[in-house]
Structure formats: structure tokens, C-alpha cells
Design a protein around this motif. Structure first.
Motif, short mmCIF file in Angstrom:
data_model
loop_
_atom_site.label_atom_id
_atom_site.label_comp_id
_atom_site.label_asym_id
_atom_site.label_seq_id
_atom_site.Cartn_x
_atom_site.Cartn_y
_atom_site.Cartn_z
N ASP A 1 0.69 -1.03 0.40
CA ASP A 1 0.20 -0.14 0.37
C ASP A 1 0.66 1.43 -0.60
O ASP A 1 0.37 2.19 -0.11
CB ASP A 1 -0.85 0.24 0.94
CG ASP A 1 -2.10 -0.97 1.23
OD1 ASP A 1 -2.01 -1.63 0.10
OD2 ASP A 1 -3.20 -1.07 1.75
N ILE B 1 0.56 4.21 -2.34
CA ILE B 1 0.29 5.73 -2.96
C ILE B 1 1.42 6.72 -3.01
O ILE B 1 1.35 7.47 -3.48
CB ILE B 1 0.04 6.04 -1.44
CG1 ILE B 1 -0.75 5.15 -0.89
CG2 ILE B 1 0.21 7.11 -0.70
CD1 ILE B 1 -1.72 5.33 0.36
N HIS C 1 4.39 7.77 6.14
CA HIS C 1 3.29 7.00 5.87
C HIS C 1 4.16 5.71 6.76
O HIS C 1 3.02 5.32 7.51
CB HIS C 1 2.89 6.16 5.04
CG HIS C 1 2.44 7.33 4.19
ND1 HIS C 1 1.66 6.90 2.92
CD2 HIS C 1 1.15 8.13 4.39
CE1 HIS C 1 0.63 8.56 2.32
NE2 HIS C 1 0.47 8.26 3.51
N PHE D 1 2.55 3.73 10.75
CA PHE D 1 2.65 2.44 10.36
C PHE D 1 2.79 2.31 11.96
O PHE D 1 2.85 0.76 11.89
CB PHE D 1 2.79 2.09 9.35
CG PHE D 1 2.16 1.52 7.73
CD1 PHE D 1 0.92 1.63 8.61
CD2 PHE D 1 1.94 2.73 6.70
CE1 PHE D 1 -0.89 0.88 7.15
CE2 PHE D 1 1.30 2.74 5.74
CZ PHE D 1 0.31 1.57 6.29
N TYR E 1 -9.34 -3.25 -0.35
CA TYR E 1 -8.05 -2.80 0.32
C TYR E 1 -7.29 -1.25 0.80
O TYR E 1 -7.92 -0.69 0.24
CB TYR E 1 -6.75 -3.75 -0.61
CG TYR E 1 -6.48 -3.09 -1.82
CD1 TYR E 1 -6.91 -2.76 -3.34
CD2 TYR E 1 -4.38 -2.60 -1.74
CE1 TYR E 1 -6.34 -1.85 -4.46
CE2 TYR E 1 -4.96 -1.53 -2.65
CZ TYR E 1 -5.80 -1.89 -3.86
OH TYR E 1 -4.74 -0.87 -4.85
N GLY E 2 -6.36 -1.36 1.00
CA GLY E 2 -5.60 -0.40 1.95
C GLY E 2 -5.86 0.92 1.29
O GLY E 2 -6.82 1.77 1.34
N VAL E 3 -5.71 1.02 0.11
CA VAL E 3 -5.26 2.07 -0.52
C VAL E 3 -6.51 2.25 -1.86
O VAL E 3 -7.14 3.73 -1.57
CB VAL E 3 -4.39 2.08 -1.84
CG1 VAL E 3 -4.21 3.13 -2.73
CG2 VAL E 3 -2.55 1.95 -1.13
N LEU F 1 -8.83 4.19 0.91
CA LEU F 1 -8.92 5.51 0.99
C LEU F 1 -8.97 6.03 -0.40
O LEU F 1 -9.69 7.36 0.14
CB LEU F 1 -6.88 5.22 1.08
CG LEU F 1 -5.92 6.90 1.03
CD1 LEU F 1 -6.25 7.11 2.43
CD2 LEU F 1 -5.11 6.58 0.75
N GLU F 2 -9.34 6.01 -1.74
CA GLU F 2 -9.45 6.83 -2.55
C GLU F 2 -11.09 6.84 -2.32
O GLU F 2 -11.37 7.43 -3.12
CB GLU F 2 -9.46 5.91 -3.75
CG GLU F 2 -7.18 5.87 -3.79
CD GLU F 2 -7.25 7.64 -4.58
OE1 GLU F 2 -7.17 8.13 -5.77
OE2 GLU F 2 -5.71 7.54 -3.85
N LYS G 1 -10.09 12.75 3.61
CA LYS G 1 -8.22 12.45 3.83
C LYS G 1 -8.61 11.56 4.69
O LYS G 1 -7.80 12.95 6.30
CB LYS G 1 -7.67 13.70 3.53
CG LYS G 1 -7.28 14.26 2.17
CD LYS G 1 -5.76 14.66 1.86
CE LYS G 1 -6.13 15.62 0.79
NZ LYS G 1 -5.16 16.50 -0.16
N ASN H 1 -5.68 8.86 6.68
CA ASN H 1 -4.69 8.21 6.49
C ASN H 1 -4.96 6.33 6.43
O ASN H 1 -5.35 6.24 7.14
CB ASN H 1 -3.57 8.55 8.58
CG ASN H 1 -1.60 8.32 8.40
OD1 ASN H 1 -2.43 7.51 7.69
ND2 ASN H 1 -1.71 9.49 8.91
N ILE H 2 -3.55 6.53 5.36
CA ILE H 2 -3.52 5.02 5.65
C ILE H 2 -3.35 3.97 6.58
O ILE H 2 -3.97 2.74 6.87
CB ILE H 2 -2.21 5.02 4.25
CG1 ILE H 2 -2.33 3.12 3.68
CG2 ILE H 2 -1.41 5.76 4.65
CD1 ILE H 2 -3.72 2.98 2.94
#
Lengths: 868, 113
Positions: free
Chosen positions: A32, A36, A56, A60, B25-27, B30-31, B40, B42-43
Motif C-alpha cells: 500500500d 500511494i 506513512h 504505520f 484494500y487499503g489504498v 482510501l481513494e 482524507k 491516513n492510510i
């Protein structure tokens, strides 16, 4: 997409992520983050993307994502395996109840013995270690130059203690401590009790638990604090606080009130006493002592310092005190005035004269330690033997474990964890055994007050944990290593044979037999010696005589008159010492020879009254002036040592006075049989300053007249403490000690035999189980019982033979040395103990193996052979 | 169980995962949140919440769908579990129920009589 290939996320951030991240989550997180990064790269450019990547990675960095330590990370499997090991171990133990019992019981006995030995030794070396202030307390000592070099004393001049308090503010507390033996009178009954005189600070410096009252009771000069035992003895059920007692010291009475009672004292307490009395009471008794005299008398002085005091500075400050001391007492100048840490006192026992402790008693420590070690070795060997054999039944399991991929270290861990179960069980049982049986038993035998104090004594925990670790490793490591080293192929094909034939097993067994033989020999030789000594001729007639003490020589004549008037008293005789206790030591010069002699000074009729047997010459006569001033009696040993024959023409010199030997008596035992016969000189005196009076009673009346004698004695010394005893009981204390040692030795011998027999039993029965088919097949083919038993016995007989030789030889050396250190007169290691121990062991072996053999003989081959 | 305890972000992400179907999935989450709500997040917060929702049993996951941007690394693809589906339905009906009970505004003339 071109740009993507040229740029990568910042390397360090990436590495950091890989470093901390839990490997399970790394893939998704890193993926991920990369994704990004490239998105940002396209939209906002490289530097922003790099910056965001860092952000990031840092964000994490959370607890849930962080990698734990390795073991923890794999912990789920390891703990599961460990649980599995324990479960399998437990099941195995339950499956083999008799062998488990042998291991656990043996180890438990060993642990209990070791605990007793440990407690005994701890009681000597850990004295005072439980005091919370131990690191702040110091004892004052001084060093003087004496004929044989510098000597350090523990008793410093009395006034120093008080000087210190004023001079040095860093001294928080100080106390003088002096031993005393005043006579305690309570309700017309007299007691002889140990008292220490202390300053009130004593109770602050040393902490004691109070049973009644409070520690400050000592601030009042007329209050005393008793130990629990004394309070029990004096007052029993009545409440002790406020009770009035009298102490008679040097003939002067002092009246006191009980202000407090301590809890039972521990063996780890530094000071032994029955009563604490304020020190000011012995100062006031003699207010007129001159300055010099008070500086002459020494007391133990303890001080307590502030935590941060520099010892060096304080020592420097002592110089002034030392100088003033030396001015007042120039004959014995102090070379040094020093502080000895309280915690070091025990280790400096030999170095400080007149210290708090001046006796270590190494002998009993070695004896007990050796017994503990013996039993421990026996039990551990049993366990090694049995666990190797047990493991042989589990070869398949081991093979399969190995094939499936178990590493050797895991197998070792498995076996050790099983060991751990056994050891923990054994420790538990051992502690119970010690607390309820061995420690009370030992206390009774040795009149000690050992106690397992799990709550207050941290050292015992250390010892137990150390012991558990040691036993686990010592008994489990070799079997684990041995068994885990097999090749799985060999095991599973059935080629790997493991069983009772291992050389190690035989060696261990032989060693056990050897230890058993030595301990049996020791106990039997000791019993034999005791038997001889109890029936030994003392060299005089010890029946029908009473010895009483004379506290004050002024009352001597009236006492003699009163006692002579008692009906059953036939004759009385005064003496400075009495036979059966220690005598004065002196030196005799004859021509150019010097001999160390014991000197017995008594009334002239004492030897005859006592029943000493005359060998040559004559006894002394009180009526003859020359007998009182010029003539002496000697014993045979005296003549033998000087190489003389009676009569002796020349004079012997005693204290540079010439004396004529007019008679020789047969050797007699003045002290217990631990001491060899010493040349002895008997001299008649008539100065009436005797300390003891020996009464010759009419035959058989000694015991019954004791009360009458006591009454007449009381009339002469109403405040004194009557210490009458029978002549035949003078060795009673020593005999009791010896009997105690005898019991301990007997116990250890029985334990040694029991343990080796149990080990043997386990070994034979396990062996038998694996070979019973073999025997049954033989039986089917017509083997004789004798043939079968011969096969079975042979191995053990060889072990026994070797043990008999080695153990017998060692026993002769070791036990003789032991007896020599204990007695001047002993039986030696003769045929009786040797023969008994060797044959006895053979008998036990025969019984053990025979019981198993019986199984084979009784077994019906068809049952056993059909079983599978 | 007395209802489903979901935080605001948890609920948002759970719904987004549902919206995305098999590509969550994560991203992507997020999108999607950014696009749909303009918010927005945070991932790392998304990861944490996804994991927590999975622990609670609202989501299921499997590894798959490696791409070049990810350096060949697989994604952890999330999917709403049956339990998760009941949870959002429950929450929705609860909300609706509550919403329906709110008294109408005073100026609403339809209740004028």
C-alpha cells in the motif's frame, strides 16, 4: 510508467519499515505504501511523494504492526509444544507409578536431607542476615600488640561507646552489649538464664518481633524484655507484662518488671539470650569504679551509621578516641580502632577474639553436608538410571518425533520438562517431609531450633530454586542428551537396543552400592563405639555420689556441716573442679622434661572418696602437713609419659614448687572419651575455697537423697542456684550428643540402603518387563529356575562385588578418620561393621532381585507369550 | 449481543468496503473515501480499522492481486462477511428508526391543524 522505474521510495524509510514491521503484515503495508508513493509521484512530484512515504512509514509504526521479539513471535507454537511436553510427561509418570514413586520419593528424601543440612549451615553462616539494618551496623574492634603478634579484640573499653555518640553526628544509634549470667529468681525458684545487657538503642538497631509489649520497654532501666521461651517457662498462661522478677548478680539483688516479650527467636539471630536488660543496671551497681577501671573493662560496642557516611572519615575521627584511651591505659595501647561491618562478623570469627561469635563447629557441618550430598547423589543416580530405562520404552516416540522434524534441542527440552515435573513434585514432597518430620526430628536430636521460615527468609527460596535447577539438570541432562542422540532410522527399524546393559547404569549402580556400604559401615562402627564407650570403665566408682556447687566460699563450712548431718551422706570432700568436667591445665617439670598435665586440686580424701584405684604407694592424708604441701598423686599415664617407675626418688616441679610423688592411681576419665588420657596430678589443698562438694552416699540412696541435699543446701545459700548432679551423670550431655549423631548416622544409612534398594528395584523391574518374554521362551524350552536366576543375578553380583571392594576400602579410611576426629577411644572399623554392611547389602540385593525373579518363576509362559 | 458497536470511521470504512465489492484494500478504500466524501484519512488509520473490523468478524480477507506499482506485493483484499452485512443493516434500521421518531419542525405546516 517510465518515471516509476527511475524512482523508488526513500531507501531508509523502506528499510525502517521492514525492520519494525511484523512480517505477517509487511506485505500489505509495504504494498500500500508503495502504491500511494507512485500515485503521489505522478500527481505531486518526487519530493512530495518521498515526504509522504516517510510520513506513512512513521504512521504505520503502531503497536499492532510492530514485530515482537522472536520468541514471543513464535510463542504460540512453543508454548503449545511446551504444554504438550508437560502433558505427555505427566501421562508418562502416571503410566509408571512405581518408578515415578521411586524417583519422587528418593529425590524428596534427598531434598529434605539437604534442607536440614542447609538450614544447619545457614544457621551458622547467615547469622544476623535477616536484620533490616544489617548494612548500617558496625562493631567496634581494637588491635593490640601481644606476645604472638597483633591481636584484634571485639570488646572495646566501655566509655568509648558514649564518647562516640557525642563526637560523631553521623552515628545514629549505639549500644553496648555485655553477656551476663545472673541468677533469676521468680516465686522462690531460681533459674540460670543468659542475659545480655544492652542500651535502649539496641531495640532500634536490631529489630525483633514483639509478642507482648513494645520495644521501647527497655528505655526504663527497671524493665526487662524476655524471650518467648523464657516467658512461657516462668509465667505459663499468665500475662507476663508487669510481672516482677529478681536478678541476683554478684550477690546483689535487683528488682525488675517484665516490659515485653519477644517472639520466638530464630536460629539466624546473631545474639543468643533469654533476657534483655538495660545496660545502666550494671553501671549503677558499682558507681565508685575508677576511671581507669571502667576503661579497662571491655564490652561489645555496636553503632549504626547513616547510610551515606564515609567510613574513611569516621575511622580518621577515631584517632582522637584511641589516643585518649592510650593515655588512660598506657600498658595496653590500642594500635587501631576499627569498624567491622555487622555482615562480616561471621566471616571474621577466627580474626576477632572475644567477638560475638567465636565458634563455627565445622565438623557437624561437614557431617551433615556429606550426608545430604550422599543422599542426593543416590537419589539422582536412581533417577538417571530409571529415566534412561524409561526412555528406552519410548524409542519409537522419539524416532517419530525426529522424523516429523523435531530438532534435537526440542527433544532435550521435552525430556528436561518432564524432569521438571518430577523435580517440582519432589521439592514439594521434600519440603513437606522436612517441615513435618526431618526438621523437628533433627531439632530434638541436636537440641537446635532450626525452622523453615518461608515468609521471612529469602535465602531458603534461593536455595530451593538452585536445588531444583541443579537436580533437574544433573538428573535429566544426560538421559535427555543420550536419548535424543539416536538415529531415527535405527530406532524405527528396531535396531536400536537400549536397556539395562548400559555401562553407565552399571557404574552408577556400583557407585550407589559403594555409598550405601560406606554409610552402613559408618553407622555400625559408630554404634559399636558407643556401645563400648557406654560400658567403658571410667577408672573410678561413679555410683552413689552427688556433686553440688558452692556459689560462695564463705558458706563452705556451714554447708559441709549441714550436709554431713544428712543421714545418707557418709563422707564429703571439697574440690576446685570435679572429675567428669574439665580440670585446670598446668605444667610439670621433671629433670629436663616438661609435661602438660591436668591438675586436680581437692581435699586430700577426694581421690579415695571418688573410688580412684591405687596402683602404687598410698593416698594423701588431710591430717598430714607434708601431704598438703609437698606430696602429690599422679596417674599411670603420667608415669608412662615420663617413662618412670614408682617409687620416684626425685622431686617433680609444679608451678616451680618441688613435690614428691607418693602414689600412683589407675587412669581415670576426667573428660568424655573424645579426649585421650592426659597425665594428671592430684594435689591436696585445705584453703576451703572449693567450688564443688562431692558427697559419698550410702549405697543406692544417691538419687532419692537429692531432694534432701537440695534442702540443706538452700539453707546455706537461700539465693543461690542449686546445681546438684549425680557423679554417674557427668557425661550425660556428651553422651546425648553422641547418641544424636548416632541417630543421624543410622538414619542416613537406612536411607542410603533404602534408596539404593529402591533404585535397584526400579531398574530390575523395568529390565524384567522388557525381557520377560525372553525368559518365558527360555522356560518353555525347559530352562531351569537356577539358570534363569543366575543370568539375572550375575550383573548385580558383579556390581556388588566391586562395591564391596571399593566401598570397604574407602570405608576403612573415611570412617576411621571420622571416628578419630570424634573419639580418642573407638572400636575402629572392624570385621563386624564391614561384614555386616557387605553381607547386608547382598541380602537386600538378593531380596530385591528375588522379588522380581519370583514374577518370572510364577509366570505362566502361555499368558505372557499370548498377550501380544 | 446488544447491538453492534461501531465507531464512526469503522462504519464508514465498512460501508466503503461494501461499495468496492471485491476490490477493497487499503489504498482503494482510501481513494474511495476521498472521492465519495472528500475526506482524507491516513492510510495507517485505515489499516488499523480494517484489521480491527476483521478481528471483530465484520470483514474477511485474503491475499491477492499483486501489481507492479506495489513492487509485486500482494494486496490484502477485504470483503464484507455475513456478520458484517447484518451489522450494517442493523445499524441502518436503527438509524432510520430513530430518525423517524424525531418530531417534525414547528414550521412544517402540513401538521398545521
Amino acid at each position: 510508467m517510465e518515471t516509476k522505474r527511475h524512482h523508488t521510495p526513500p531507501k531508509w524509510a523502506d528499510r525502517f519499515l521492514e525492520f519494525y514491521c511484523n512480517p505477517k503484515k509487511l506485505e500489505q503495508i509495504q504494498g500500500d505504501a508503495y502504491e500511494i508513493f507512485y500515485m503521489n509521484l505522478e500527481e505531486k512530484g518526487l519530493s512530495f511523494a518521498k515526504f509522504r512515504f516517510w510520513i506513512h512509514v512513521l504512521s504505520f509504526f503502531r503497536w499492532s504492526n510492530i514485530k515482537r521479539t522472536k520468541t514471543n513471535y513464535y510463542s504460540s507454537t512453543t508454548t503449545a509444544m511446551f504444554k504438550n511436553y508437560l502433558k505427555i510427561g505427566w501421562r508418562n509418570l502416571l503410566k509408571q507409578k512405581s518408578t515415578t514413586f521411586i524417583s519422587v520419593f528418593g529425590l524428596a528424601c534427598a531434598i529434605a536431607c539437604c534442607l536440614v543440612a542447609y538450614l544447619f549451615i545457614e544457621g551458622i553462616w547467615m547469622k544476623g542476615m535477616l536484620q533490616p539494618n544489617k548494612n548500617e551496623i558496625y562493631q567496634l574492634t581494637y588491635t593490640v600488640e601481644e606476645a604472638d603478634g597483633k591481636v584484634t579484640y571485639g570488646t572495646v573499653a566501655e566509655p568509648i561507646s558514649e564518647l562516640l555518640q557525642g563526637e560523631f553526628p553521623e552515628i545514629k544509634a549505639h549500644t553496648r552489649i555485655k553477656n551476663g549470667f545472673p541468677i533469676l529468681v521468680y516465686q522462690n525458684e531460681s533459674y540460670n538464664q543468659r542475659v545480655i545487657y544492652v542500651d535502649p538503642d539496641y531495640m532500634d538497631m536490631f529489630s525483633y518481633k514483639m509478642h507482648h509489649g513494645y520495644p521501647e520497654a527497655l528505655n526504663e532501666p527497671n524493665q526487662v524484655i524476655l524471650t518467648y521461651e523464657l516467658s512461657e517457662k516462668l509465667f505459663g498462661e499468665t500475662h507476663p507484662i508487669g510481672q516482677e522478677i529478681t536478678l541476683v548478680r554478684n550477690g546483689e539483688e535487683g528488682f525488675y518488671k517484665v516490659g515485653g516479650v519477644l517472639e520466638k527467636l530464630n536460629d539466624l539471630d546473631m545474639f543468643n539470650f533469654d533476657m534483655l536488660v538495660n545496660f545502666s543496671n550494671i553501671e549503677e551497681i558499682n558507681p565508685a569504679v575508677s576511671l581507669k577501671e571502667s576503661w579497662d573493662s571491655g564490652v561489645w560496642t555496636f553503632i549504626q551509621l547513616d547510610q551515606n557516611t564515609s567510613l574513611g572519615e569516621l575511622q580518621g575521627g577515631f584517632e582522637k578516641i584511641r589516643e585518649s584511651q592510650n593515655q588512660i591505659n598506657p600498658e595496653r595501647p590500642y594500635l587501631r580502632l576499627e569498624l567491622v561491618p555487622y555482615t562480616d562478623l561471621v566471616y571474621k570469627i577466627g580474626e576477632i577474639k572475644q567477638g560475638v561469635r567465636d565458634f563455627l563447629g565445622i565438623g557437624p557441618q561437614i557431617l551433615l553436608g556429606a550426608i545430604g550430598l550422599f543422599v542426593l547423589i543416590l537419589a539422582v543416580f536412581n533417577y538417571i538410571n530409571i529415566s534412561i530405562l524409561m526412555a528406552s520404552k519410548r524409542l519409537k516416540e522419539i524416532g517419530i518425533r525426529k522424523v516429523i522434524g523435531s530438532r534435537r534441542s526440542q527433544l532435550i527440552l521435552q525430556f528436561l520438562s518432564e524432569n521438571m515435573i518430577v523435580c517440582s513434585l519432589a521439592i514439594l514432597v521434600g519440603c513437606l517431609l522436612a517441615v513435618f518430620i526431618l526438621v523437628p526430628g533433627f531439632n530434638q536430636i541436636a537440641s537446635k531450633s532450626l525452622k523453615m521460615d518461608f515468609f521471612n527468609d529469602p535465602y531458603i527460596w534461593l536455595f530451593l530454586i538452585g536445588l531444583a535447577g541443579f537436580i533437574t539438570l544433573a538428573s535429566g541432562f544426560y538421559p535427555a542428551l543420550f536419548v535424543s542422540g539416536f538415529k531415527p532410522v535405527a530406532i524405527l527399524k528396531g535396531n536400536q537396543k537400549l536397556g539395562g546393559k548400559s555401562i553407565l547404569t552399571t557404574i552408577l549402580l556400583t557407585f550407589q552400592f559403594t555409598l550405601a556400604i560406606i554409610s552402613i559401615v559408618a553407622s555400625i562402627a559408630f554404634i559399636q563405639t558407643n556401645y563400648l564407650n557406654e560400658n567403658r570403665d571410667w577408672g573410678y566408682d561413679n555410683t552413689d555420689k552427688i556433686i553440688v556447687n558452692i556459689p560462695d566460699s564463705t558458706g563452705y563450712n556451714t554447708l559441709v556441716d549441714r550436709l554431713s548431718a544428712v543421714g545418707s551422706v557418709q563422707e564429703v570432700s571439697g574440690s576446685h573442679h570435679y572429675v567428669g568436667n574439665w580440670l585446670d591445665e598446668s605444667e610439670v617439670i621433671f629433670q629436663d622434661q616438661k609435661v602438660e598435665v591436668d591438675l586436680l586440686r581437692a581435699e586430700a580424701n577426694y581421690p579415695e572418696l571418688l573410688g580412684l584405684r591405687l596402683k602404687n604407694g598410698r593416698f594423701l592424708d588431710q591430717a598430714s602437713a607434708t601431704d598438703l604441701s609437698e606430696n602429690i598423686l599422679v596417674n599411670e599415664r603420667f608415669m608412662a609419659d615420663l617413662g618412670l617407675t614408682f617409687p620416684i626418688e626425685e622431686k617433680v616441679y609444679l608451678d616451680s614448687m618441688p613435690y614428691q610423688v607418693v602414689g600412683v592411681v589407675e587412669d581415670f576419665h576426667t573428660e568424655f572419651f573424645q579426649r585421650p588420657m592426659i597425665p594428671t596430678v592430684i594435689r591436696a589443698t585445705d584453703d576451703n575455697s572449693y567450688s564443688f562438694l562431692t558427697l559419698k552416699m550410702s549405697s543406692g540412696s544417691a538419687m532419692s537423697s537429692m531432694e534432701l541435699v537440695k534442702e540443706s543446701w538452700r539453707e546455706s545459700f537461700p539465693k543461690g542456684l542449686f546445681e546438684g548432679k549425680l557423679q554417674e551423670n557427668v557425661f550425660e550431655l556428651a553422651l546425648r550428643d553422641v547418641r544424636g549423631v548416632q541417630k543421624i548416622l543410622l538414619f542416613s544409612a537406612i536411607l542410603a540402603v533404602l534408596l539404593s534398594a529402591m533404585g535397584l528395584y526400579g531398574l530390575v523391574s523395568l529390565n524384567m518387563n522388557s525381557r520377560i518374554k525372553d525368559f518365558c521362551v527360555r522356560k518353555v524350552f525347559g530352562a531351569e529356575t537356577g539358570d534363569l536366576s543366575g543370568k539375572l543375578f550375575k550383573r548385580y553380583l558383579i556390581s556388588w562385588g566391586i562395591a564391596a571392594l571399593v566401598g570397604g576400602g574407602l570405608a576403612i579410611v573415611l570412617v576411621s578418620a571420622f571416628l578419630n576426629s570424634f573419639f580418642a577411644y573407638h572400636s575402629g572399623v572392624g570385621v563386624l561393621p564391614l561384614g555386616f554392611s557387605i553381607l547386608g547389602l547382598l541380602f537386600v540385593i538378593g531380596l530385591t532381585v528375588g522379588s522380581q525373579l519370583w514374577k518370572v518363576i510364577k509366570a505362566n509362559p502361555s499368558d505372557i507369550l499370548k498377550a501380544e | 449481543m446488544k447491538g453492534y458497536h461501531l465507531g464512526e470511521l469503522e462504519e464508514l470504512i465498512l460501508l466503503t468496503v461494501g461499495v468496492l465489492g471485491k476490490e477493497a484494500y487499503g489504498v482503494s478504500v482510501l481513494e474511495e473515501i476521498k472521492n465519495q466524501t472528500g475526506r482524507k484519512v491516513n492510510i495507517s488509520a485505515i489499516h488499523t480499522v480494517l484489521n480491527r473490523l476483521e478481528e471483530k468478524g465484520f470483514l474477511e480477507s485474503k491475499m491477492g492481486g499483486a501489481t507492479e506499482e506495489r513492487g509485486g506485493r500482494r494486496k490484502r483484499l477485504f470483503n464484507i462477511s455475513a456478520h458484517g452485512r447484518t451489522a450494517i443493516t442493523e445499524i441502518r434500521s436503527l438509524r432510520n428508526k430513530l430518525y423517524d421518531q424525531i418530531p417534525p419542525l414547528a414550521l412544517d405546516f402540513s401538521y398545521g391543524n
